[in-house]
Design an enzyme around this catalytic site. Structure first.
Site, mmCIF file in Angstrom:
data_model
loop_
_atom_site.group_PDB
_atom_site.id
_atom_site.type_symbol
_atom_site.label_atom_id
_atom_site.label_comp_id
_atom_site.label_asym_id
_atom_site.label_seq_id
_atom_site.Cartn_x
_atom_site.Cartn_y
_atom_site.Cartn_z
ATOM 1 N N LYS A 182 -36.275 -6.254 -14.456
ATOM 2 C CA LYS A 182 -36.009 -5.791 -13.146
ATOM 3 C C LYS A 182 -37.111 -6.035 -12.024
ATOM 4 O O LYS A 182 -38.280 -5.213 -12.506
ATOM 5 C CB LYS A 182 -35.663 -4.242 -12.966
ATOM 6 C CG LYS A 182 -35.113 -3.875 -11.366
ATOM 7 C CD LYS A 182 -35.332 -2.379 -11.030
ATOM 8 C CE LYS A 182 -36.555 -2.189 -10.488
ATOM 9 N NZ LYS A 182 -37.040 -2.757 -9.364
ATOM 10 N N GLU A 257 -48.603 -0.996 -18.244
ATOM 11 C CA GLU A 257 -49.633 -1.716 -17.539
ATOM 12 C C GLU A 257 -49.674 -1.019 -16.204
ATOM 13 O O GLU A 257 -49.043 -1.543 -15.362
ATOM 14 C CB GLU A 257 -49.590 -3.149 -17.441
ATOM 15 C CG GLU A 257 -49.087 -3.990 -18.663
ATOM 16 C CD GLU A 257 -50.634 -4.083 -19.454
ATOM 17 O OE1 GLU A 257 -51.625 -3.774 -19.121
ATOM 18 O OE2 GLU A 257 -50.567 -4.239 -20.793
ATOM 19 N N CYS A 291 -54.307 -5.572 -9.806
ATOM 20 C CA CYS A 291 -54.907 -4.172 -10.665
ATOM 21 C C CYS A 291 -56.295 -4.429 -11.230
ATOM 22 O O CYS A 291 -56.884 -3.374 -11.591
ATOM 23 C CB CYS A 291 -53.941 -3.948 -11.737
ATOM 24 S SG CYS A 291 -53.410 -5.475 -12.821
ATOM 25 N N GLU A 388 -56.642 4.187 -5.871
ATOM 26 C CA GLU A 388 -56.133 2.834 -5.802
ATOM 27 C C GLU A 388 -56.060 2.661 -4.264
ATOM 28 O O GLU A 388 -55.172 3.231 -3.913
ATOM 29 C CB GLU A 388 -55.201 2.597 -6.790
ATOM 30 C CG GLU A 388 -55.156 1.041 -7.010
ATOM 31 C CD GLU A 388 -54.014 0.820 -8.098
ATOM 32 O OE1 GLU A 388 -52.939 1.433 -8.178
ATOM 33 O OE2 GLU A 388 -54.260 -0.263 -8.757
HETATM 34 P P1 NAD Z 1 -44.617 0.587 -8.367
HETATM 35 O O1 NAD Z 1 -45.022 1.371 -9.510
HETATM 36 O O2 NAD Z 1 -44.311 1.112 -7.263
HETATM 37 O O3 NAD Z 1 -43.313 -0.348 -8.760
HETATM 38 C C1 NAD Z 1 -43.321 -1.124 -9.979
HETATM 39 C C2 NAD Z 1 -41.875 -1.331 -10.344
HETATM 40 O O4 NAD Z 1 -41.315 -0.147 -10.671
HETATM 41 C C3 NAD Z 1 -40.903 -1.832 -9.239
HETATM 42 O O5 NAD Z 1 -40.091 -2.862 -9.736
HETATM 43 C C4 NAD Z 1 -40.201 -0.547 -8.708
HETATM 44 O O6 NAD Z 1 -38.919 -0.967 -8.300
HETATM 45 C C5 NAD Z 1 -39.985 0.106 -10.048
HETATM 46 N N1 NAD Z 1 -39.907 1.486 -10.036
HETATM 47 C C6 NAD Z 1 -40.279 2.282 -8.875
HETATM 48 N N2 NAD Z 1 -39.773 3.396 -9.299
HETATM 49 C C7 NAD Z 1 -39.076 3.851 -10.391
HETATM 50 C C8 NAD Z 1 -38.661 4.647 -11.190
HETATM 51 N N3 NAD Z 1 -38.424 6.097 -10.919
HETATM 52 N N4 NAD Z 1 -38.069 4.414 -12.381
HETATM 53 C C9 NAD Z 1 -37.932 2.947 -12.840
HETATM 54 N N5 NAD Z 1 -38.598 1.864 -12.032
HETATM 55 C C10 NAD Z 1 -39.135 2.266 -10.867
HETATM 56 O O7 NAD Z 1 -45.755 -0.492 -8.325
HETATM 57 P P2 NAD Z 1 -45.897 -1.636 -7.148
HETATM 58 O O8 NAD Z 1 -46.305 -1.119 -5.970
HETATM 59 O O9 NAD Z 1 -44.843 -2.630 -7.358
HETATM 60 O O10 NAD Z 1 -47.105 -2.354 -7.594
HETATM 61 C C11 NAD Z 1 -48.448 -2.046 -7.727
HETATM 62 C C12 NAD Z 1 -48.867 -1.355 -8.739
HETATM 63 O O11 NAD Z 1 -48.816 -1.966 -9.888
HETATM 64 C C13 NAD Z 1 -50.525 -0.999 -8.705
HETATM 65 O O12 NAD Z 1 -50.602 0.288 -8.904
HETATM 66 C C14 NAD Z 1 -51.066 -2.030 -9.503
HETATM 67 O O13 NAD Z 1 -52.345 -1.572 -9.925
HETATM 68 C C15 NAD Z 1 -50.035 -2.099 -10.426
HETATM 69 N N6 NAD Z 1 -50.173 -3.357 -11.341
HETATM 70 C C16 NAD Z 1 -50.748 -3.175 -12.777
HETATM 71 C C17 NAD Z 1 -50.941 -4.289 -13.355
HETATM 72 C C18 NAD Z 1 -51.491 -4.297 -14.767
HETATM 73 O O14 NAD Z 1 -51.432 -5.296 -15.450
HETATM 74 N N7 NAD Z 1 -52.163 -3.036 -15.402
HETATM 75 C C19 NAD Z 1 -50.664 -5.735 -13.015
HETATM 76 C C20 NAD Z 1 -50.109 -5.697 -11.577
HETATM 77 C C21 NAD Z 1 -49.740 -4.321 -10.864
#
Ligand code: NAD
Length: 500
Positions: A182, A257, A291, A388
């Site tokens: 997803k 991650e 990130c 962040e």
């Molecule tokens: P997010 O956590 O808001 O969303 C990530 C994914 O989770 C999306 O597909 C979203 O639709 C889904 N999601 C949201 N709520 C959910 C739930 N309750 N249950 C299941 N899925 C759900 O993150 P974002 O805003 O899309 O991305 C930014 C974040 O990602 C930042 O915190 C960044 O640091 C992190 N990130 C981490 C890495 C890493 O490798 N550690 C890499 C890229 C991004």
């Protein structure tokens, strides 16, 4: 190069299930170009019922895919890498349009990095390792089997949609797992294209499925699905913990991650010019929506003023604008809502002692842009230093001695990435040992390679993407112990019952 708007076209669909574009009945989602607010595509999102169909498809085909030889899977993944190269322009166009990434970044990082990752796993699939088969008891031969863990549910974020899909799905496929992925609902295009060309590459129907939808609806249904075996997630720490709780309800494995707040430690013997250039590149990559981005510069007092002045000067020359212009360095943030959140954090920073040296400005451009921003003298307790930001914002603080530098570097719940800048090999080694993070760069910040792992500790999650280490997420270890005596009455039986 311009992105052509698409309306839920038959070849794309809103989801990809069992080897075909799926007709789903969720809400319509407009995919918006953050550079100018235009509609790039419009797709129908999936529903929890579609998640069921996708998981069933992945389960049905698992036996065949897991039963293929590593060489068979490797051929398919090599085909996929070739097809991605042949379709590079399409991937670049979609990634730029849905994310607002500068075209140089998509062309030189996202797409070639994804291709390299696929090529790496095409090879790695063929040399899985385990303990030597041997007689660890004199009466038995023991061997290890590494088997596909099963159906993998993957949830990815919007900042690097293609790379995150590849980092999660490809090692899983290489290991013999089947996948339901997803993507973030606002950036699904390159993940859908990946699934479509994977079919052309020979990935059997049902092995790689994509369900688009919101996190609360489709994400929750996937993370908590009873018939998946492992849930791998990249995204924020808050959501990652919800995903873990949903998977834990069924006792399913997770890999997370999560967020980061990377320290960038500049010792007093560092090459100052290199540190300044590195700080700007490390802070601004992908508009700071990375990130591992450098967010907390911690600088020796002797260099502090020159570092602040140097970073401000370089940031001032960064070209902000149209992502499709090859001269652009910094594109928009992902949305107006996110840009405004970043701007609000910067606006509050002076209330806690931060000094905005450059930036802190919304430029007069049509999209969700924000100028590169440097905030000096931030307090250790301040929001801008601790939370962040996920925008083109670097904070900076001085340190007094090495112990203070390393203490400040570790003064965070996150532990994804860090860098130390020094010409002293002993300092470099001490810093790489002392800093609590999944990756420590020395005299650089950001570069990654497919052969080396990526993943954090603490609030940044656990488990690894990329490299052979990521196979641990997608394989089980089975011990096979065979009697070699052929005796009916075995020696050890006497411990349990005496022959009468
Ligand atoms: P997010 O956590 O808001 O969303 C990530 C994914 O989770 C999306 O597909 C979203 O639709 C889904 N999601 C949201 N709520 C959910 C739930 N309750 N249950 C299941 N899925 C759900 O993150 P974002 O805003 O899309 O991305 C930014 C974040 O990602 C930042 O915190 C960044 O640091 C992190 N990130 C981490 C890495 C890493 O490798 N550690 C890499 C890229 C991004």
């Amino acid at each position: 190069m311009t992105a052509t708007p698409r309306k839920n076209s038959a070849n794309l669909g809103g989801s990809w299930i069992d080897g075909a574009a799926a007709v789903t009945s969720g809400a319509q989602q407009r995919i918006v170009n953050p550079a100018d607010g235009t509609t790039v595509a419009e797709i129908a999102l999936a529903t929890p019922a579609d998640v069921d169909v996708a998981v069933t498809s992945a389960r049905t085909t698992l036996c065949t895919w897991a039963g293929a030889t590593p060489a068979d899977r490797s051929v398919v993944l090599n085909n996929l890498a070739e097809l991605m190269s042949a379709n590079a322009e399409l991937f670049i166009t979609e990634e730029v349009a849905q994310c607002g990434k500068p075209i140089r970044l998509a062309t030189e990082f996202d797409v070639p990095g994804s291709i390299d990752n696929i090529m790496f796993f095409a090879g790695a699939a063929r040399h899985l390792e385990g303990k030597a088969t041997a007689e660890y008891s004199s009466d038995h031969t023991s061997s290890i089997r590494r088997e596909a863990v099963g159906v993998v549910a993957t949830i990815t974020p919007w900042n690097y949609p293609l790379q995150m899909a590849v980092w999660k799905a490809i090692p899983a496929l290489a290991a013999g797992c089947t996948v339901v992925i997803k993507p973030a609902e606002i950036t699904p295009l390159t993940t859908l294209t990946l699934a479509r060309i994977a079919k052309e590459a020979g990935v059997p129907d049902g092995v790689l499925n994509v369900v688009t939808g919101s996190g609360t609806d489709v994400g929750t249904a996937l993370a908590g699905h009873p018939d998946v075996d492992v849930v791998t997630f990249t995204g924020s720490t808050v959501v990652g913990r919800k995903v873990m709780a949903a998977a834990a309800a069924h006792g399913h494995r997770t890999q997370l991650e999560l967020g980061g707040k990377a320290p960038f430690v500049v010792f007093d013997d560092a090459d100052l010019d290199a540190a300044i250039q590195g700080a700007v590149a490390g802070a601004l990559i992908n508009s700071g929506q990375d990130c591992t981005a450098a967010t907390r510069a911690i600088v020796a007092r002797d260099l502090y003023n020159d570092f602040v002045a140097g970073v401000a000067e370089v940031m001032g020359k960064v070209v902000v604008g149209d992502p499709l212009d090859p001269d652009t360095d910094l594109g928009p943030l992902i949305s107006f809502a996110h840009r405004n959140r970043v701007a609000d954090m910067v606006r509050r920073a002076p209330n806690e002692g931060g000094r905005v040296v450059t930036g802190g400005v919304i430029p007069d451009l049509p999209g969700s842009y924000y100028r590169p921003t440097l905030i000096a003298d931030v307090a250790e307790s301040s929001e801008i230093y601790r939370d962040e930001i996920f925008g083109p914002v670097l904070t900076v603080r001085p340190f007094t001695d090495d112990d203070d530098a390393l203490r400040q570097a570790n003064d965070t719940g996150y532990g994804l990435a860090a860098s130390a800048w020094t010409r002293n090999v002993y300092r470099a080694q001490r810093a790489s040992r002392a800093i609590n993070a999944g990756c420590v760069w020395i005299n650089d910040h950001i570069p990654i390679v497919s052969e080396m792992p990526h993943g954090g500790v603490g609030a940044s999650g656990f488990g690894k993407d990329m490299s052979d280490y990521s196979f641990e997420e997608y394989l089980t270890i089975k011990h096979v112990m065979s009697d070699i005596t052929a005796a009916a009455e075995k020696d050890w039986h006497r411990t349990v019952f005496r022959k009468r």
